[in-house]
Design a protein around this motif. Structure first.
Motif, mmCIF file in Angstrom:
data_model
loop_
_atom_site.group_PDB
_atom_site.id
_atom_site.type_symbol
_atom_site.label_atom_id
_atom_site.label_comp_id
_atom_site.label_asym_id
_atom_site.label_seq_id
_atom_site.Cartn_x
_atom_site.Cartn_y
_atom_site.Cartn_z
ATOM 1 N N ALA A 1 1.360 21.512 -3.293
ATOM 2 C CA ALA A 1 2.115 22.556 -2.508
ATOM 3 C C ALA A 1 2.926 23.361 -3.218
ATOM 4 N N VAL A 2 3.570 22.908 -4.227
ATOM 5 C CA VAL A 2 4.802 23.715 -4.748
ATOM 6 C C VAL A 2 3.999 24.810 -5.748
ATOM 7 N N THR A 3 2.937 24.172 -6.440
ATOM 8 C CA THR A 3 1.988 25.026 -7.377
ATOM 9 C C THR A 3 0.854 26.056 -6.743
ATOM 10 N N VAL A 4 0.913 25.747 -5.371
ATOM 11 C CA VAL A 4 0.101 26.477 -4.567
ATOM 12 C C VAL A 4 -1.293 26.118 -4.795
ATOM 13 N N ILE A 5 -1.686 25.688 -5.774
ATOM 14 C CA ILE A 5 -3.124 25.381 -6.215
ATOM 15 C C ILE A 5 -3.655 24.107 -5.265
ATOM 16 N N GLY A 6 -2.677 23.144 -5.023
ATOM 17 C CA GLY A 6 -3.216 22.148 -4.121
ATOM 18 C C GLY A 6 -2.505 22.092 -2.735
ATOM 19 N N ILE A 7 -2.562 23.434 -2.168
ATOM 20 C CA ILE A 7 -1.855 23.555 -0.957
ATOM 21 C C ILE A 7 -2.734 22.876 0.192
ATOM 22 N N TRP A 8 -4.256 22.887 -0.153
ATOM 23 C CA TRP A 8 -4.932 22.497 0.807
ATOM 24 C C TRP A 8 -4.856 20.887 1.062
ATOM 25 N N LEU A 9 -4.080 20.340 0.079
ATOM 26 C CA LEU A 9 -3.765 18.574 0.407
ATOM 27 C C LEU A 9 -3.120 18.579 1.412
ATOM 28 N N VAL A 10 -2.270 19.441 1.779
ATOM 29 C CA VAL A 10 -1.095 19.033 2.659
ATOM 30 C C VAL A 10 -1.829 18.343 4.097
ATOM 31 N N PRO A 11 -2.799 19.398 4.741
ATOM 32 C CA PRO A 11 -3.312 18.696 5.913
ATOM 33 C C PRO A 11 -4.009 17.563 5.815
ATOM 34 N N GLU A 12 -4.692 17.360 4.705
ATOM 35 C CA GLU A 12 -5.369 16.300 4.297
ATOM 36 C C GLU A 12 -4.829 14.960 4.236
ATOM 37 N N THR A 13 -3.510 14.919 3.592
ATOM 38 C CA THR A 13 -2.585 14.038 3.387
ATOM 39 C C THR A 13 -2.000 13.587 4.855
ATOM 40 N N VAL A 14 -1.657 14.628 5.734
ATOM 41 C CA VAL A 14 -1.017 14.394 7.047
ATOM 42 C C VAL A 14 -2.195 13.501 7.674
ATOM 43 N N LEU A 15 -3.445 13.993 7.524
ATOM 44 C CA LEU A 15 -4.514 13.321 8.388
ATOM 45 C C LEU A 15 -4.453 11.592 7.898
ATOM 46 N N GLY B 1 0.581 -1.202 0.046
ATOM 47 C CA GLY B 1 -0.068 0.109 0.012
ATOM 48 C C GLY B 1 0.904 1.148 -0.079
ATOM 49 N N THR B 2 2.115 1.225 0.443
ATOM 50 C CA THR B 2 3.202 2.479 0.575
ATOM 51 C C THR B 2 3.420 2.808 -0.747
ATOM 52 N N ILE B 3 3.140 1.621 -1.950
ATOM 53 C CA ILE B 3 3.676 2.121 -3.193
ATOM 54 C C ILE B 3 2.484 3.085 -3.708
ATOM 55 N N ILE B 4 1.336 2.747 -3.323
ATOM 56 C CA ILE B 4 0.229 3.417 -3.932
ATOM 57 C C ILE B 4 0.173 4.868 -3.293
ATOM 58 N N PHE B 5 0.648 4.841 -1.798
ATOM 59 C CA PHE B 5 0.743 6.202 -1.066
ATOM 60 C C PHE B 5 1.798 7.029 -1.659
ATOM 61 N N ILE B 6 2.582 6.643 -2.192
ATOM 62 C CA ILE B 6 3.880 7.498 -2.724
ATOM 63 C C ILE B 6 3.358 8.209 -3.947
ATOM 64 N N THR B 7 2.418 7.700 -4.494
ATOM 65 C CA THR B 7 1.849 8.625 -5.637
ATOM 66 C C THR B 7 0.992 9.830 -4.879
ATOM 67 N N VAL B 8 0.135 9.613 -3.837
ATOM 68 C CA VAL B 8 -0.672 10.688 -3.156
ATOM 69 C C VAL B 8 0.389 11.556 -2.476
ATOM 70 N N LEU B 9 1.917 11.111 -1.933
ATOM 71 C CA LEU B 9 2.519 12.070 -1.578
ATOM 72 C C LEU B 9 3.188 12.987 -2.827
ATOM 73 N N LEU B 10 3.440 12.591 -3.877
ATOM 74 C CA LEU B 10 3.823 13.267 -5.035
ATOM 75 C C LEU B 10 2.962 14.158 -5.523
ATOM 76 N N ILE B 11 1.749 13.890 -5.589
ATOM 77 C CA ILE B 11 0.480 14.714 -5.809
ATOM 78 C C ILE B 11 0.371 15.740 -4.912
ATOM 79 N N THR B 12 0.553 15.478 -3.644
ATOM 80 C CA THR B 12 0.547 16.547 -2.560
ATOM 81 C C THR B 12 1.669 17.521 -2.679
ATOM 82 N N ALA B 13 3.003 16.965 -3.035
ATOM 83 C CA ALA B 13 4.034 17.788 -3.020
ATOM 84 C C ALA B 13 4.048 18.723 -4.153
ATOM 85 N N ILE B 14 3.392 18.323 -5.527
ATOM 86 C CA ILE B 14 3.309 18.975 -6.549
ATOM 87 C C ILE B 14 2.359 20.251 -6.155
#
Length: 387
Positions: free
Chosen positions: A39-53, A24-37
């Protein structure tokens, strides 16, 4: 042999869950990459706290599964992700507990795949151990190995997921911040109550007293009888003002606590509550012997908890009986109030229970309410203090 097989079966489930989470961690790596992108583009900054949860939930599942295997729960220490987005982002980035979870995920990704091949030992172990037990009468060795591998997974997970000193300190600071806010709110509410009581009661009576004395002075030479009547009214007003002042002082720190100690004050509350109240005191007695009394703030908090609980029981719960337990413990004072009412008490529905919680939290104590529908209602309070 049967016990070994059953233990190996549990260990196989433990390792299977570890392997499943590693995949499952392999799949979650994709989630982390999407969250990082994002956050960098600011458009999906709201994904950071949701990913942490989401990370916290995954780590929580591993904590629970490890606790089932070892029999020892793994505590967790997180800062609450609440409030506006800016605050949640700041908390998500600074929370030491989240960093520890990320380290565990990376490590588990590595050793989870190393432990996964151990699942193949189960069918091989049954065959090999069966031959050994049946022909050579030797102790099985493959199946216990699976159990040791499961123990290794549990030890690694416990070491990585156990909150470190920074996480515990951060959680404690957050708890004290909330406690301080509650104490300030309770203090403000208490000041407003005192001001209201003084303004509406004592001040009004003192103004009336001053007016009657002034009228009596004017009427003294011309109408002594009327002056005496006014002075008698003024005396009544003075006595009522004193009664109001005693009520205000009693709300700040009940004098009965000074005179009788906590045990005696609670017995007086029980006698005047209108309920059939049983008071049990352990280790306090009357509080007159040296070292037997808690600090004044602790006694006042315990007194108000009992007073509010008995008042609620008499007014709202329909209870006829109640019990109050005061227990002196090495680390502090424990107060338990139980009534036989209809239950259903909710601290969100009234200021009385919330006020009790805030008063207890201001002293770094704990407040627990149990009130199922149909009763009973139990309030359990622990107040730390040095005897």
């Amino acid at each position: 042999m049967g016990k070994t097989v059953r233990h190996a079966a549990r260990a196989t489930l433990q390792l299977g869950f570890a392997a499943f989470m590693a995949f499952g961690t392999i799949i979650f790596i994709t989630v982390l990459l999407i969250t990082a992108i994002g956050a960098v583009t600011v458009i999906g900054i709201w994904l950071v706290p949701e990913t942490v949860l989401l990370i916290r939930r995954i780590a929580g599942a591993k904590r629970q599964q490890t606790a089932v295997w070892t029999g020892t729960p793994i505590p967790e220490a997180y800062l609450p992700l609440t409030g506006p987005l800016r605050k949640r982002l700041r908390t998500a980035v600074r929370d030491p507990g989240t960093l520890a979870d990320l380290i565990w995920m990376v490590a588990h990704y590595a050793y989870g795949f190393l432990l996964a091949p151990a699942l193949l030992l189960w069918p091989v172990g049954l065959a090999v151990d069966g031959v050994r037990c049946g022909l050579l009468h030797r102790t099985p060795w493959v199946l216990p190995l699976i159990g040791r591998l499961a123990d290794l997974d549990a030890r690694w997970s416990t070491a990585l997921l156990k909150p470190g000193p920074k996480a515990q300190l951060a959680e404690r600071v957050e708890e004290l911040t909330a406690t301080r806010a509650g104490a300030i709110a309770a203090h403000g509410a208490e000041l407003r109550r005192i001001e209201r009581d003084l303004h509406d009661g004592t001040q009004a009576r003192l103004v009336s007293l001053s007016m009657r004395i002034g009228l009596a002075r004017r009427a003294y030479d011309q109408d002594p009888e009327a002056a005496r009547g006014l002075l008698a009214d003024a005396q009544d007003q003075a006595e009522e003002a004193l009664t109001e002042l005693r009520h205000v002082v009693r709300g700040i720190h009940p004098p009965i606590l000074t005179d009788r100690g906590l045990a005696g004050a609670v017995r007086a509350l029980a006698a005047g509550s209108g309920l059939d109240v049983t008071v049990r005191v352990h280790g306090l007695e009357d509080g007159t012997e040296p070292g037997a009394r808690a600090p004044a703030a602790v006694e006042a908090a315990a007194y108000f908890v009992v007073a509010e609980a008995l008042t609620n029981a008499a007014k709202h719960s329909g209870a006829e009986r109640a019990a109050v337990d005061l227990l002196r413990e090495p680390a502090g004072l424990r107060v338990t109030v139980r009534d036989t009412g209809r239950g259903g008490a909710d601290q969100r529905g009234g200021s009385g229970l919330l006020g009790m919680r805030r008063r207890v939290a201001a002293l770094d104590g704990t407040f627990a309410l149990t009130s199922p529908a149909g009763g009973p209602t139990v309030i359990d309070v622990e107040l730390p203090c040095v005897w």
